[in-house]
Design a protein around this motif. Structure first.
Motif, mmCIF file in Angstrom:
data_model
loop_
_atom_site.group_PDB
_atom_site.id
_atom_site.type_symbol
_atom_site.label_atom_id
_atom_site.label_comp_id
_atom_site.label_asym_id
_atom_site.label_seq_id
_atom_site.Cartn_x
_atom_site.Cartn_y
_atom_site.Cartn_z
ATOM 1 N N ALA A 191 0.855 -1.193 0.000
ATOM 2 C CA ALA A 191 0.000 0.000 0.000
ATOM 3 C C ALA A 191 0.890 1.242 0.000
ATOM 4 O O ALA A 191 2.032 1.186 0.487
ATOM 5 N N PRO A 192 0.398 2.382 -0.523
ATOM 6 C CA PRO A 192 1.249 3.579 -0.654
ATOM 7 C C PRO A 192 1.947 3.965 0.648
ATOM 8 O O PRO A 192 3.122 4.345 0.638
ATOM 9 N N GLU A 193 1.245 3.852 1.787
ATOM 10 C CA GLU A 193 1.845 4.286 3.062
ATOM 11 C C GLU A 193 3.011 3.386 3.479
ATOM 12 O O GLU A 193 3.805 3.756 4.340
ATOM 13 N N GLY A 194 3.143 2.211 2.861
ATOM 14 C CA GLY A 194 4.228 1.296 3.239
ATOM 15 C C GLY A 194 5.410 1.330 2.287
ATOM 16 O O GLY A 194 6.448 0.721 2.544
ATOM 17 N N ILE A 195 5.279 2.052 1.156
ATOM 18 C CA ILE A 195 6.356 2.082 0.158
ATOM 19 C C ILE A 195 7.499 2.953 0.689
ATOM 20 O O ILE A 195 7.289 4.115 1.062
ATOM 21 N N ASP A 196 8.714 2.365 0.725
ATOM 22 C CA ASP A 196 9.905 3.065 1.250
ATOM 23 C C ASP A 196 9.648 3.647 2.639
ATOM 24 O O ASP A 196 10.023 4.786 2.936
ATOM 25 N N SER A 197 8.973 2.896 3.469
ATOM 26 C CA SER A 197 8.624 3.417 4.791
ATOM 27 C C SER A 197 8.636 2.266 5.787
ATOM 28 O O SER A 197 8.483 1.106 5.419
ATOM 29 N N ASP A 198 8.836 2.612 7.064
ATOM 30 C CA ASP A 198 8.832 1.575 8.098
ATOM 31 C C ASP A 198 7.481 1.459 8.786
ATOM 32 O O ASP A 198 7.343 0.731 9.770
ATOM 33 N N VAL A 199 6.495 2.206 8.289
ATOM 34 C CA VAL A 199 5.159 2.162 8.899
ATOM 35 C C VAL A 199 4.646 0.722 8.853
ATOM 36 O O VAL A 199 4.706 0.066 7.816
ATOM 37 N N LEU A 200 4.173 0.226 9.984
ATOM 38 C CA LEU A 200 3.648 -1.140 10.004
ATOM 39 C C LEU A 200 2.315 -1.187 9.269
ATOM 40 O O LEU A 200 1.551 -0.230 9.298
ATOM 41 N N PRO A 201 2.038 -2.309 8.608
ATOM 42 C CA PRO A 201 0.772 -2.421 7.897
ATOM 43 C C PRO A 201 -0.399 -2.520 8.874
ATOM 44 O O PRO A 201 -0.210 -2.829 10.052
ATOM 45 N N ASP A 202 -1.601 -2.231 8.388
ATOM 46 C CA ASP A 202 -2.805 -2.494 9.177
ATOM 47 C C ASP A 202 -3.856 -3.060 8.224
ATOM 48 O O ASP A 202 -3.541 -3.358 7.060
ATOM 49 N N ARG A 203 -5.085 -3.189 8.711
ATOM 50 C CA ARG A 203 -6.113 -3.800 7.867
ATOM 51 C C ARG A 203 -6.290 -3.047 6.557
ATOM 52 O O ARG A 203 -6.489 -3.657 5.512
ATOM 53 N N SER A 204 -6.201 -1.721 6.615
ATOM 54 C CA SER A 204 -6.443 -0.964 5.380
ATOM 55 C C SER A 204 -5.294 -1.122 4.383
ATOM 56 O O SER A 204 -5.509 -0.965 3.177
ATOM 57 N N SER A 205 -4.080 -1.449 4.847
ATOM 58 C CA SER A 205 -3.004 -1.749 3.883
ATOM 59 C C SER A 205 -3.332 -3.059 3.170
ATOM 60 O O SER A 205 -3.139 -3.187 1.958
ATOM 61 N N ASP A 206 -3.820 -4.051 3.914
ATOM 62 C CA ASP A 206 -4.268 -5.296 3.275
ATOM 63 C C ASP A 206 -5.393 -5.003 2.279
ATOM 64 O O ASP A 206 -5.443 -5.603 1.199
ATOM 65 N N ASP A 207 -6.309 -4.096 2.647
ATOM 66 C CA ASP A 207 -7.443 -3.793 1.769
ATOM 67 C C ASP A 207 -6.973 -3.194 0.438
ATOM 68 O O ASP A 207 -7.584 -3.428 -0.606
ATOM 69 N N PHE A 208 -5.894 -2.406 0.477
ATOM 70 C CA PHE A 208 -5.334 -1.855 -0.765
ATOM 71 C C PHE A 208 -4.842 -3.003 -1.655
ATOM 72 O O PHE A 208 -5.160 -3.074 -2.843
ATOM 73 N N VAL A 209 -4.071 -3.913 -1.061
ATOM 74 C CA VAL A 209 -3.500 -5.008 -1.854
ATOM 75 C C VAL A 209 -4.601 -5.968 -2.325
ATOM 76 O O VAL A 209 -4.526 -6.512 -3.433
ATOM 77 N N LEU A 210 -5.638 -6.142 -1.524
ATOM 78 C CA LEU A 210 -6.779 -6.952 -1.964
ATOM 79 C C LEU A 210 -7.337 -6.376 -3.272
ATOM 80 O O LEU A 210 -7.590 -7.118 -4.231
ATOM 81 N N ALA A 211 -7.493 -5.055 -3.334
ATOM 82 C CA ALA A 211 -8.036 -4.429 -4.550
ATOM 83 C C ALA A 211 -7.110 -4.674 -5.749
ATOM 84 O O ALA A 211 -7.573 -4.903 -6.867
ATOM 85 N N VAL A 212 -5.794 -4.646 -5.509
ATOM 86 C CA VAL A 212 -4.832 -4.940 -6.587
ATOM 87 C C VAL A 212 -5.053 -6.364 -7.101
ATOM 88 O O VAL A 212 -5.134 -6.613 -8.307
ATOM 89 N N LEU A 213 -5.175 -7.316 -6.175
ATOM 90 C CA LEU A 213 -5.332 -8.727 -6.559
ATOM 91 C C LEU A 213 -6.673 -8.969 -7.252
ATOM 92 O O LEU A 213 -6.744 -9.748 -8.210
ATOM 93 N N VAL A 214 -7.732 -8.321 -6.772
ATOM 94 C CA VAL A 214 -9.047 -8.472 -7.413
ATOM 95 C C VAL A 214 -8.966 -7.942 -8.844
ATOM 96 O O VAL A 214 -9.440 -8.583 -9.790
ATOM 97 N N HIS A 215 -8.324 -6.790 -9.020
ATOM 98 C CA HIS A 215 -8.145 -6.220 -10.361
ATOM 99 C C HIS A 215 -7.408 -7.221 -11.250
ATOM 100 O O HIS A 215 -7.808 -7.478 -12.390
#
Ligand SMILES: [Zn+2]
Length: 355
Positions: A191-215
């Motif tokens: 997800a954008p907030e995790g690119i080149d960043s140490d921010v830990l993922p949360d449910r909404s980061s998974d939700d971003f990648v889910l949309a990528v996979l569904v696409h």
């Protein structure tokens, strides 16, 4: 060469053939136990913490928290069943062999490989697969697990559209007061907030990648941020396109795609709106604004209903939404590519017999 390992109870498990490996570890078959495989992680950064993480997961696999997740056949999750240790102190775990019930998810995203492995699959199956993945993610989220490193490599799918997840040892979760973070990142699936960043993922980061996979599932493997920048700048990576909002669905003028890509308008309105909420400016900048996995599951199940699908008169594998008056897969074949159905037959022409 066999590797002898022992579980916590002292029972011996002998590992023989390597069946897969990645940055996180090596997976082996288990002697005399064809339904099981074992993963060893010789390069675990903090072996003591990794061992605690595995012991916690094994324990949770026997607790109410995972009852719903582990219910059903075939099992949706390659949950750690026992921790293992080799004589050299390498730590790992036993899990179900997902290969017995599923194919690697990656094969569904490559039209040629998919036709070989699942020749009967249609766009209707792709919708059901996407719905199953959304339900799996919603179920994990509701029990407090974040996948963190959601990507095709960790996923499995079968001909009925059921999906499964492996690499459970990299989930992010808490156990009592102890937190087990996921620090893995995969290019194109962050997800954008995790690119080149140490921010830990949360449910909404998974939700971003889910949309990528569904696409990808619905678009013959096409990544939603695929394409050359239309302003003449060089292409660096999918992640660079994500950061700059170069996405055909939300900003068609931002990227140049090959003519063979499936048409963007093959998506029904309801799904197009969800994609826009994730990949548009607000969805990229504000993780909390993204539709969650349960919303995706409902929308995908709606579109997979028989009344919402129609079959092309020219090829019975050309299944598409009733919202589109003509077949998007025939359109794609006119441009020289085939996602579904017979290859080499141009629409409107009868098959020419070989001389
Ligand atoms: Zn067609």
């Amino acid at each position: 060469m066999v590797i002898r390992t022992w579980s916590t109870s002292g029972r011996e498990w002998v590992l023989d053939e390597v069946v897969g490996s990645g940055s996180e570890g090596v997976v082996y078959t288990v002697e005399h136990r064809p339904g099981l495989v074992a993963k060893l992680a010789p390069l675990a950064a903090e072996p003591d913490v990794y061992r605690l993480r595995l012991e916690s997961l094994v324990r949770q696999g026997r607790e109410p928290r995972t009852v719903k997740l582990l219910r059903g056949t075939p099992s949706r999750l390659a949950w750690p069943l026992e921790t293992l240790v080799t004589s050299g102190g390498v730590i790992g775990y036993l899990m179900r062999d997902m290969r017995r019930a599923y194919l690697p998810f990656e094969r569904l995203l490559l039209p040629t490989a998919r036709r070989e492995s699942l020749p009967e699959m249609t766009w209707g199956t792709a919708l059901r697969t996407a719905a199953s993945l959304a339900i799996l993610l919603a179920d994990l989220h509701s029990e407090g697990y974040v996948v963190g490193d959601l990507k095709p490599d960790n996923l499995w799918a079968n001909a009925e559209g059921r999906t499964g997840l492996a690499d459970i040892d990299s989930l992010q979760f808490t156990d009592g007061r102890r937190a087990y973070p996921c620090r893995m990142r995969s290019p194109g699936y962050t997800a954008p907030e995790g690119i080149d960043s140490d921010v830990l993922p949360d449910r909404s980061s998974d939700d971003f990648v889910l949309a990528v996979l569904v696409h990808q599932l619905l678009m013959g493997g096409l990544h939603p941020f695929h394409g050359r920048p239309a302003d003449g700048r060089p292409y660096f990576s999918l992640d660079d396109n994500v950061r700059n909002g170069r996405c055909r669905l939300t900003d068609p003028a931002s990227v140049v795609l090959p003519k063979t890509a499936p048409a963007a308008d093959l998506l029904p309105r309801g799904l197009r709106n969800l994609f826009a909420q994730v990949f548009g400016r607000s969805g990229r900048a504000d993780p909390a604004s993204r539709p969650d996995a349960a919303a995706w599951a409902r929308a995908l199940q709606t579109e997979a209903r028989p009344g919402r699908l129609t079959v092309c008169a020219r090829d019975e594998r050309h299944v598409h939404t009733v919202e589109r008056p003509w077949c998007p897969w025939c359109d794609q074949q006119e441009h020289g590519a085939t996602t579904w159905g017979a290859t080499g037959i141009r629409p409107g022409h009868s098959e020419v017999s070989r001389p």
